[in-house]
Structure formats: C-alpha cells, structure tokens
Scaffold this motif. Structure first.
Motif, PDB file in Angstrom:
ATOM      1  N   UNK B 605       0.852  -1.190   0.000  1.00 15.80           N
ATOM      2  CA  UNK B 605       0.000   0.000   0.000  1.00 15.80           C
ATOM      3  C   UNK B 605       0.890   1.242   0.000  1.00 15.80           C
ATOM      4  N   UNK B 606       0.486   2.224  -0.823  1.00 13.85           N
ATOM      5  CA  UNK B 606       1.309   3.420  -0.959  1.00 13.85           C
ATOM      6  C   UNK B 606       0.446   4.669  -0.839  1.00 13.85           C
ATOM      7  N   UNK B 607       0.911   5.595  -0.024  1.00 17.87           N
ATOM      8  CA  UNK B 607       0.256   6.899   0.123  1.00 17.87           C
ATOM      9  C   UNK B 607       1.186   7.917  -0.518  1.00 17.87           C
ATOM     10  N   UNK B 608       0.752   8.491  -1.629  1.00 19.53           N
ATOM     11  CA  UNK B 608       1.636   9.349  -2.408  1.00 19.53           C
ATOM     12  C   UNK B 608       1.049  10.759  -2.490  1.00 19.53           C
ATOM     13  N   UNK B 609       1.847  11.715  -2.089  1.00 21.49           N
ATOM     14  CA  UNK B 609       1.372  13.091  -2.035  1.00 21.49           C
ATOM     15  C   UNK B 609       2.126  13.952  -3.048  1.00 21.49           C
ATOM     16  N   UNK B 610       1.395  14.564  -3.962  1.00 19.07           N
ATOM     17  CA  UNK B 610       1.962  15.588  -4.833  1.00 19.07           C
ATOM     18  C   UNK B 610       3.192  15.168  -5.616  1.00 19.07           C
ATOM     19  N   UNK B 611       3.179  13.977  -6.154  1.00 17.21           N
ATOM     20  CA  UNK B 611       4.319  13.526  -6.953  1.00 17.21           C
ATOM     21  C   UNK B 611       3.752  12.724  -8.116  1.00 17.21           C
ATOM     22  N   UNK B 612       4.524  12.681  -9.202  1.00 20.49           N
ATOM     23  CA  UNK B 612       4.014  12.066 -10.422  1.00 20.49           C
ATOM     24  C   UNK B 612       5.062  11.122 -11.005  1.00 20.49           C
ATOM     25  N   UNK B 613       5.343  10.021 -10.288  1.00 21.05           N
ATOM     26  CA  UNK B 613       6.463   9.159 -10.689  1.00 21.05           C
ATOM     27  C   UNK B 613       6.325   8.594 -12.107  1.00 21.05           C
ATOM     28  N   UNK B 614       5.109   8.539 -12.601  1.00 17.16           N
ATOM     29  CA  UNK B 614       4.921   7.997 -13.943  1.00 17.16           C
ATOM     30  C   UNK B 614       5.656   8.827 -14.989  1.00 17.16           C
ATOM     31  N   UNK B 615       5.862  10.095 -14.694  1.00 17.23           N
ATOM     32  CA  UNK B 615       6.621  10.920 -15.626  1.00 17.23           C
ATOM     33  C   UNK B 615       8.011  11.269 -15.101  1.00 17.23           C
ATOM     34  N   UNK B 616       8.188  11.219 -13.781  1.00 16.74           N
ATOM     35  CA  UNK B 616       9.448  11.733 -13.241  1.00 16.74           C
ATOM     36  C   UNK B 616      10.493  10.651 -12.999  1.00 16.74           C
ATOM     37  N   UNK B 617      10.067   9.398 -12.805  1.00 17.06           N
ATOM     38  CA  UNK B 617      11.063   8.367 -12.521  1.00 17.06           C
ATOM     39  C   UNK B 617      11.575   7.732 -13.805  1.00 17.06           C
ATOM     40  N   UNK B 618      12.825   7.289 -13.769  1.00 18.54           N
ATOM     41  CA  UNK B 618      13.363   6.640 -14.954  1.00 18.54           C
ATOM     42  C   UNK B 618      12.656   5.312 -15.215  1.00 18.54           C
ATOM     43  N   UNK B 863       6.787  10.817 -23.177  1.00 17.66           N
ATOM     44  CA  UNK B 863       7.337  10.639 -21.833  1.00 17.66           C
ATOM     45  C   UNK B 863       8.801  10.210 -21.873  1.00 17.66           C
ATOM     46  N   UNK B 864       9.653  11.191 -21.751  1.00 23.76           N
ATOM     47  CA  UNK B 864      11.087  10.952 -21.866  1.00 23.76           C
ATOM     48  C   UNK B 864      11.571   9.850 -20.921  1.00 23.76           C
ATOM     49  N   UNK B 865      10.982   9.802 -19.734  1.00 18.28           N
ATOM     50  CA  UNK B 865      11.509   8.855 -18.753  1.00 18.28           C
ATOM     51  C   UNK B 865      11.132   7.402 -19.030  1.00 18.28           C
ATOM     52  N   UNK B 866      10.401   7.179 -20.114  1.00 18.36           N
ATOM     53  CA  UNK B 866      10.242   5.808 -20.593  1.00 18.36           C
ATOM     54  C   UNK B 866      11.609   5.295 -21.060  1.00 18.36           C
ATOM     55  N   UNK B 867      12.452   6.248 -21.497  1.00 16.77           N
ATOM     56  CA  UNK B 867      13.737   5.885 -22.083  1.00 16.77           C
ATOM     57  C   UNK B 867      14.861   5.769 -21.068  1.00 16.77           C
TER      58      UNK B 867
END
Ligand code: SF4
Ligand code: SF4
Ligand code: SF4
Ligand code: FES
Ligand code: FES
Lengths: 161, 896
Positions: B605-618, B863-867
């Motif tokens: 279970x994850x509680x995620x506040x104000x972050x968008x890892x789908x675009x920001x994480x590699x 989405x650049x971080x797909x790469x």
C-alpha cells in the motif's frame, strides 16, 4: 527573407572593424554598400558576430534615413512634398506616380525597377510641382507629364535590355 | 567613498559622491516627480519631468541623472520648476488617449498621478495623435502603443535587469516606438516573457492579459507569498479580486529576487483556477473513479491502511508541499504507520548533494546565499543550465560577469550562459569527476592550492592527493574530450580569482556516480580555500520550490527532521518521547526502492502526495507496472495526474494560493506562504488531510488547527530550525541554521569551522556512466528542463500561455547526427532505448554536441523517462537520468 545571401561578403568588414567599439554605423554603411540594403539575414549575422543585440542594431538602422531594410529599385523616384509643391498640387503628382508604378511611398516594385520616396524640398520651387528620377529633375508637372516621363523611361530601359 | 554636502529645498543633506539629485532628495523624503527614472536602473533621461533648479546653473537640470556636488543648492518646488513640469505633461498628453476611465492602469499610473498632482487636466497642444492597433500577440501581456510615453523603462529593464535585449526604440521623430527587431512580434524575438517590462511600465502601455477587465487597481488585494515553482523562492504578491488571482507582482525590494521574476512566477498561475482541478475526493469502484465525501474517503483509507504490516506500507511526500505538510507526512509514516519508508523526489535530484556534502562538510545544502553570487570573482557553473532552471540565479551570474567576474561554464550543451562565459568546457556527459580531478591536479602541481586553509581546516588531504595521481592530463583529455590547455586554464582561473563560487545542479547529481561528482566539487572548493567566505562556496541549486525544506523536515527514509539519523538510539528516543509512540530503528526505502518493492509485492500500500512518478522516474513503463501491482494506492494531488489515474483513492489538495505555511528555498531561507484565496471546491491543505487520516487511525499528536502550530512542534525537535517562528518570518524569512529565537540566521555555512568540524578531503576515482553508446544505441540521451515548464508539467501544462511559449517536447540533435540520419529540423523522430520508445519532434541545433541528444520531461505526450536508465548511484540511490544510450529513427509521416 532570402536564405541565399552570401554572408561571406561580410567577412572583410567584420575583420576590419573587429573589436572596435562604436564602429556600428560605419559598418552598416559599408555593409549596405556591398548588398545594396540591410537584410534581416545579414543584420542577424552581424549581431551575432559583433555581439550587439539585434534590437539595438534595428534601432540604429531605422533611426537613420540613409539605411534601407528592403532592396531598393534601380531607379529612385523622389516626389517633392515641400510647401511650394504642395500648394501647386504636389499630392496629385504623388498619386499619379503611385498609380503609374503601382507602389506607394517607401516601397519598391517587385521587379526592383522603381523605389518611390518623398522629399521635403529639392530646391527647385520655381518649377513646382517637382520630382526627381535618379539625378534628373522634372518640373511643372501634371499627372499627364508624370505618365509620359515614367513610361518613356520605362520604354527606354526596356530597349536597352 | 567621499561624501558630498548640499542643500535641497532649504534642507541640508550629505550623500556619497556620484549620487544623483533625485536620489539625494529621496533620501530625505523629498519625492521629485519622474516618469522615466526607475530605481536600480540607469536613467534614460527621456521624460524631463524631474527638472529642478540648481543655483548657478542657467537651465533647469534633469535631477535623475544630474550628480550632486558640494555646496550645491537645489530647489525642487519653485513656480519655474512647476511650470516646466506642467509643460512636459501637456506635451505628453497631446499625444495620449484620454481614457483613464477605462484604462487598466488608472490608479497606479504615474502620468495620471502627476497630472493630478501638478494640476494638468488637459493640454493646450493639438498635434497629430497616434492610432496604432493594440498589440495582443504576446500570450501574457498587451502593448498599447498609443499610451506609450517612450520613457524607455521597458527597454532598460529588458537590457539591464534581465540581460535579454529583446526590445529597443526604433524609427525616429513621431514614428519612434519600442519594438523587437524588424517590428516583429515579441514571440519571434529573444524575449523570454519574464514580464519585467510590464512591471516597470509607468503607464497603461504594457498590461498583463489576466488582469484586463477584472477590476481597478485599487480593488486588488495584494498578498505577499512565495513562488510555487523553483528553488529560488522568489517573493511574489498575489493580486486577488473576488477570490481570483488576477496578476502576480513582486516588490522591487524583495529579499530574494529584488522584484525580478521569470515567466513561471510572473504568469504561471492559471492552473490555480483551472476547471480541471480536483474538487472532491474520488474512490475507485468497479474500475472507475467516482466522487465521494471526505468522510467516506478518509475512513476508507484509515481502515485499509490499518490492514498492512508496517513495512508493507510506504509514503512518498512532495517537494512542492510546505514544510508543515512534509513534517506531518513523515510523522504520519513514522508514528502512525510505523515505517521509515518515506521519501520524496529529492531522491531524483539532489540526494547525492545531501549524501556527498554531508561527508565532506557535514551539511548538504548551498553553502552561500543567492545575492552573494554577483560579487564572486570567479564562478564555475557545472552541470547547471542556470538561466532555464534557476532564472534569477542566472541573472546574478550575468550580473557578476558584468562586474568583471570570470565565468567558467562546464556543460556538454551550448547553454545560454555559454554566451557570457570566459571559458566553456564542453566535456562529455558523465565525465565530471575526471574534469574536476584534472583541474585539481593542475592546481596541486602548480602550487595554486591554499595550504594554510587545508592544514588548519581540513583533513585527509594526503590520501586525496594520492588519488590525483590517476588523473594526468592525457587521461583527463581523453575521457572528457576537453583539450588539456582548457583544463589548465580553468584550473588557474578558478584557483587565482577569489572568491570563487561553484554552482551546480542536476548535471552533477543525476549520475550513477552522482555522489562522487558532488564530492569532487567539495574537494575543489576546499583545495582553494573557497569555503566559509562570502561569494565563495559550493552551491547546489535545488530544483523544486521546497525540496530543501522537504529534506530538512525529514521526508527521507534515513533521517528525522533536521537530518537526525533514525538509526541513532538517542535520537529515536527523543522522537519517541515527543510523539508518544515507539519508532522503527531501521532506515526505510528510497523512492526507487519503494517502486521496486511494489513491483516485488513487498510494499503493498502506498500513500503518495503531490508527486508524479509515472513521468518523473526513470524507466517509466516499469514504474507503471509496479504501481499497478499495489493492493491499495492513495494519491493526493491538485490534479488527476497520470499517476493519480492509477489510484484507488484520490484526495483533492489545495494549491499554494489557498494555504498558509513555509517553504525553504535553495539558500536555506525559510519563507512564508500566505493564504490568498479560499479553498477551491472541496480541496483541503495537505497537512489537514494527513492529520485527518492519522486521527482516524487512532493516533494522537495530529490536532493542529493551523500550520503555525506545526512549525512550533518542528522547532522544538529540529535544532537547525530551533529559532524559527511565524512571527520572525514576517520580513524576508530566516536562513537556517537558526538554533535560537535570538539567532539572526546563517547566510554562509562553515565560517571558521565546518559543520562536521574539519572539512574532509575524499579520494576519488573515475567511473564511467553505466550505459554507454554502442552499435545498437549509438547516441547519448541527456535530459534537461525548460524555462517554460516545471517538472512533469502537472501545473505548467495547465497554463495556456506557457503551452504557447513551449507546447511540445523537442529532441535536440546536432546537425551532423541529424544529416547522417536523414533528419531535418521539425521532423518527427522516434527515440528508442533499451527500455522503451518515444516519438517527438526533432530540433536540429548545434546546442547539442555531436553524439548527444537531449530532451526535457515535461510532456505527457512524449514521456522521456520511458527511455531513461534506472541505474542507481550506490550511495545516494539517485538514478542516472543524465546519461543513457539511445538510437533515433526518422518517422516519415506527421511532418509539420
Ligand atoms: S518580457 Fe522580459 S524579455 Fe520579453 S521584452 Fe519584456 S523584459 Fe524583455
Ligand atoms: S511601453 Fe511603458 S515602459 Fe516602455 S517606453 Fe512605453 S511607457 Fe515606457
Ligand atoms: S525563478 Fe523560480 S522562484 Fe523565481 S519566479 Fe521563476 S520559478 Fe518562481
Ligand atoms: S517645395 Fe518642391 S521643390 Fe521646393
Ligand atoms: S525622470 Fe529624469 S528625465 Fe525622466
């Protein structure tokens, strides 16, 4: 904007005034002498080379009447707008010229044959209304005479070619 | 500096030589009318309204440019002066539209003001009037040439304050006007849309579009607060009417930015009122998200979270949220959920800074302050595209250069600062350690080091010196691609021009050896004694508005607020006592480890506040798979972000404009955020939401009525914030460490001694990036950020004008590479890495070196971080976002 301008023609001028501050106007004069006018491509290149902002160069170029941002015609028509010519119908003369060559004041025909300008007074008020084509003065003008002088000129030019 | 004594209107005044009469008068409270003069800009002396009488001078003089002299006698208020000023106004009015009754500027217009004060209701002169069409081409402001009084303030502001030089006066006489080159729209010029020109225009000639038809100047409420975008933390005022932000202004005397803003801070607020805002909680039911009440959503979350074991839970916080939000969120993770699995996006930007600088100096933050940069004698800007990502600091760098500083830019790309640089080192991506060690080798070999500083203030120098042996200049040149002469020149320049300041950002950190890179900058600064002194230092430029604060407040898996280690039993005991619960002694997972654990079904279970890892994480596709494996996923955000669309419960959060709190900017300055408008829809401040969940899970210690109470708890537990309280933050904030209520704050760290005692030299070796180009993937992809957008675009993509200024991803590629691939400028291309592929438009430019392409990551369409590569720095766990291998194929259709 044409991209086929030969920018290498600028090199000698750039070299000559390299790192000389305050040489902008002289450079612009020499550049205009080479190209006949100051095109966007040339000025943009100049700005980059001498590191003077393009906005400033544009300001200088538009401040001085001697600089042209568009190509000029082979024949320069200057219609007088001085007081004497004005009272004797100078504006009708200007209109006639505009009709005849198909451009308005400050413009150049697409075939680069004519540029049309106005001037304050050419110092021939006795002959008002007047105009000058290249070096030759035409006086006591009427719209009809305008037609004649321009079409004759045109014809002669064509014969020469 | 000599002082000069003179007399103005029968009053004596002494000022420093070179002061103008206008400034001298101002210093004793005499205001001389002026239209073209603007504080802190050189006078254009164009308006002549500031005329005064100077005894012995025959003519009236323009006081804005006339310098004072000893025994000068000035009269600012005689009938002769008044007459001359009235004439000036009459002449201006003769070519000015009389429409104060509908003019947006009325009430704040200087022409109107002086016409009133000097009693000039109309003009005697009937001249030709201009009738220009309104210029509405710019997305954010209009230019009304008919109202322009040609004071040139906008031109000077653009030239001198923002160093952009986009506009100037053109033509002459009656035709004179302010234009971009060739009278083209501003958008076709070098204009960066900062709005500085709008801010200084004294009349209604330049007006923000957002404030048109919204009301009169005197109806706007101005709420001082802090910009929500980057780590500079500019001081702004939200101009509000009827619960809507109509404009952003910034006072000329603001501490951080002196009235300067970038396009995002000045114009990027439309998102606050976006119809796409989340206005009610959402719960997933039969695969669809449906609206729910707060009670339903909060109870559901509380009951679901209670079902998991401690380390099956994780929390991701946000560098966009306030200090108070972050404190509450990490407290919730630790005290309520019982886990140290809490992290935030600093992991993706400056984790190596925290890890590296703590080892070297004992404190992982910018050592000096923003306003010191302009007084440096040398600036080394490495791995920072400062003008794009920290625009106001970029201005400080240019200011320094104008004052004679040497600027060394180390960047593979020809960034904007290169044009101001004394020396540009175009090293290969990922070779920073080699470059910096090479410079240090030269400094040591040539004896340019500061031996007494090293002896007195540092330790472990000999081991470090030993490690320099591997960095002879042949090796350095081969690895970095920088000619040895340039390495030598850079070394000498940096070592001999003091104070020297190092600025760096993600070009240093986002590598699999990011911590080594950071340590290299620290070694370099210590080697030359450039630490603990004004305008020197090692200055990591933090990206998000509150990434410094989110780290400070313990949204990190290994430390409590104030970087107090969770593994330290004494610290743990202190927090257990304060929070009234038992706490976990083992450090938790980092962001990337949380994602991986979710993928492995260890975190459920994850509680995620104000972050968008789908675009920001590699390796974003992998991230998506991981998040889809979660059993329970709560996202709290202001928009339904790409990540929120995967959630089981979505909670609507309030924006910066709707809440009180504090942000800590990149120079460690804790600043107030002030509520300017009421909450939109049913959204709530983040701290409130988290507290509600905590309370429903039966926890005590979350009964805060206002963020100031949270700050009181923070200060009691966080030594570096110990002296901070809302009351003390009213005037310009405080820079930590600020341990006691009397402490004035700390602009410069490590003065006299390092936070850790002695500065520690750390030996380094060169490690190449994990993924290098090969036959199949022959190009390096590096990532960057644009001035016009922020992070994953969640906010800026909701601002229509910003989308006009930059509407899509551009893959920057060198002309040589482009022509080899048959790609021309504007073509669509497919960028392919080992992890995925993305289609975007190519921009063929020499800004990108041969063999390197670059993309930003603001656009969900591409989405650049797909790469990008998830290879991690072993120490700080930052992924290598700056280097991965790709190949590019032209896409034949879809030409522009
Ligand atoms: S918006 Fe900024 S860059 Fe553009 S013209 Fe105005 S001052 Fe210059
Ligand atoms: S637009 Fe405004 S600031 Fe610029 S010259 Fe005109 S009046 Fe002055
Ligand atoms: S520089 Fe940063 S803090 Fe300042 S206005 Fe721009 S985004 Fe906001
Ligand atoms: S007015 Fe026309 S020639 Fe003098
Ligand atoms: S304020 Fe002095 S000339 Fe305009």
């Amino acid at each position: 904007m044409s991209n086929d301008v030969d920018l290498s023609l600028l090199d000698p001028i750039l070299k000559k005034y390299q790192s000389q501050e305050g040489a902008l106007i002289t450079m612009l004069q020499e550049i205009q002498a080479v190209y006949g006018y100051l095109s966007e491509v040339v000025l943009t290149h100049l700005s980059r080379e001498v590191k003077v902002p393009l906005s400033q160069i544009y300001g200088v170029v538009t401040f001085y009447a001697q600089f042209y941002l568009t190509p000029r015609g082979r024949n320069i028509i200057r219609v007088c707008r001085g007081t004497a010519c004005h009272v004797r119908g100078g504006s009708r003369i200007l209109e006639a010229v505009e009709r005849e060559v198909g451009i308005t004041e400050g413009e150049t025909t697409p075939d680069l044959e004519y540029s049309l300008e106005t001037v304050a007074c050419i110092g021939a008020c006795a002959l008002a209304p007047t105009m000058v084509i290249n070096e030759k003065t035409y006086g006591k003008l009427t719209p009809k005479k305008v037609m004649e002088s321009l079409s004759r000129k045109d014809r002669k030019e064509r014969e020469v070619e | 500096m000599n002082t000069v004594k003179l007399q103005i209107d029968d009053r004596k005044v002494s000022v420093v030589e070179g002061t103008t009469i206008l400034e001298a008068a101002k210093s004793i409270g005499i205001e001389i009318p002026h239209l073209c003069y603007q504080e802190d800009m050189s006078p254009a002396s164009a308006c002549r309204l500031c005329l005064v009488e100077v005894e012995e001078a025959k003519n009236l003089v323009a006081s804005c440019s006339y310098p004072v002299a000893n025994n000068m006698i000035v009269k600012t208020d005689t009938e002769r002066v008044a007459k001359a000023r009235r004439l000036v106004l009459e002449l201006l009015l003769s070519d000015h539209p009389y429409d104060c009754m509908t003019c947006e500027k009325s009430g704040a217009c200087d022409l109107e003001k002086y016409a009133y004060e000097l009693g000039v209701p109309t003009t005697r002169f009937q001249g030709e009037k201009h009738a220009y069409p309104l210029d509405e081409t710019h997305p954010f402001f209009v230019r009304d040439y008919n109202k322009c009084i040609l004071c040139e303030r906008c031109v000077t502001a653009c030239n001198e304050v923002q160093f952009i030089e986009a506009i100037n006066l053109a033509n002459r006489g009656f035709d004179t006007k302010v234009t971009a080159p060739f009278d083209r729209p501003l958008l076709e010029s070098t204009c960066i849309s900062c709005g500085q020109c709008v801010a200084v225009c004294p009349v209604g000639a330049l007006v923000e579009k957002t404030r048109r038809f919204q009301g009169r100047e005197w109806e706007f409420k101005k709420v001082p607060t802090t910009c929500p975008y980057c780590g500079v933390g500019c001081n702004i005022e939200l101009n509000v009417k009827d619960n809507r932000i109509v404009r952003v202004t910034s006072p000329i005397d603001s501490v951080v930015n002196q009235g300067r803003l970038c396009v995002k801070g000045k114009f990027g607020f439309e998102y606050v009122h976006s119809p796409e805002r989340l206005t009610a909680p959402l719960i997933r039911e039969k695969g669809e998200l449906r609206e729910a009440s707060w009670e339903e959503a909060l109870s559901l979350i509380a009951s679901r979270l209670a079902n998991y074991k401690k380390d099956e839970l994780a929390v991701i916080s946000s560098a966009k949220c306030t200090n108070e939000d972050n404190y509450v969120i990490q407290k919730f993770a630790r005290a309520v959920l019982g886990t140290n699995n809490v992290d935030h996006c600093a992991r993706l930007c400056h984790a190596p800074t925290v890890a590296g600088l703590v080892q070297s100096f004992g404190s992982g933050a910018m050592t000096n302050s923003i306003n010191e940069v302009s007084d440096a004698a040398c600036i080394l800007a490495i791995g920072t595209n400062t003008t794009e990502t920290h625009p106001i600091i970029g201005l400080e760098v240019k200011k320094a250069v104008n004052k004679g500083a040497k600027l060394i830019v180390a960047n593979p790309r020809e960034i904007n600062l290169v044009s101001s640089a004394t020396l540009w080192l175009r090293h290969n991506p990922g070779t920073d350690v080699a470059l910096l060690m090479g410079m240090m080798r030269v400094i040591v070999d040539e004896g340019l080091l500061d031996s007494s500083f090293i002896d007195e203030r540092c330790e472990n120098f000999d081991a470090f010196k030993e490690s320099l042996k591997d960095f002879d200049l042949d090796f350095v040149e081969r690895i970095t691609g920088v000619p040895r002469e340039q390495v030598i020149e850079a070394a000498r320049m940096y070592a001999t021009n003091k104070p020297a300041s190092i600025l760096y950002a993600m070009g240093i950190t986002q590598h699999s050896h990011g911590t080594d890179n950071v340590i290299a900058t620290a070694n370099l600064a210590m080697l030359t004694g450039n630490i603990g002194k004004p305008s020197a230092g090692v200055n990591p430029l933090r990206g998000q508005n509150n990434v410094q604060g989110a780290c400070d407040l313990g949204a990190l898996p290994n430390v409590y607020p104030g970087y107090q280690a969770v593994a330290d039993p004494a610290i743990k005991a202190k927090f257990e006592a304060a929070w009234g619960c038992s706490l976990s002694p083992s450090p938790g997972l980092t962001i990337m480890e949380i994602t991986e654990a979710a993928y492995q079904k260890q975190v459920k279970a994850l509680y995620l506040v104000g972050e968008n890892p789908l675009l920001s994480e590699p390796d974003a596709s992998h991230v998506q798979k991981a998040l889809e494996k979660l059993e329970f996923f709560v996202v709290q955000d202001i928009f339904l972000s790409e990540t929120a669309e995967l959630a089981d419960v979505v909670l609507p959060a309030a924006t910066f404009a709707e809440k009180d709190g504090t942000f800590t900017n990149t120079e460690r300055r804790v600043q107030r955020l002030r509520k300017a408008i009421e909450l939109i829809g049913d959204s709530k401040p983040d701290w409130w939401i988290t507290c509600q969940i905590a309370k429903r899970m039966g926890s005590k210690g979350f009964d805060f009525a206002h963020p100031s109470q949270i700050m009181d708890e923070i200060t009691s537990l966080t030594p570096s914030y110990g002296g901070i309280s809302y009351g003390r933050l009213e005037n310009g904030g405080l820079q930590w460490p600020c341990p006691t209520p009397e402490h004035p704050g700390t602009p410069i760290l490590h003065v006299g001694s390092f936070t850790r005692g002695k500065g520690r030299f750390i030996p380094l070796e060169y490690k190449p990036p994990m993924e290098l180009p090969d036959d199949k993937y022959p190009l390096i992809l590096t990532t960057e950020r644009s001035l016009y957008h922020f992070h994953t675009g969640t906010l800026t993509r909701k601002v229509s004008g910003l989308n006009i200024l930059k509407g899509e991803e551009l893959v920057e590629i060198n002309p040589k590479d482009a022509s080899a691939l048959g790609i021309t400028d504007g073509d669509m291309v497919k960028v392919i890495s080992r992890r995925g592929e993305v289609v975007a438009r190519a921009k063929v430019t020499e800004v990108s070196p041969v063999g390197v392409v670059s993309m930003d990551f603001h656009f969900t369409e591409s989405r650049t971080n797909v790469l990008t590569s998830p290879a991690l720095d072993p120490v700080s766990k930052i992924p290598e976002l700056k280097v991965c291998a790709v190949r590019i194929n032209p896409v034949t259709s879809n030409r522009r």
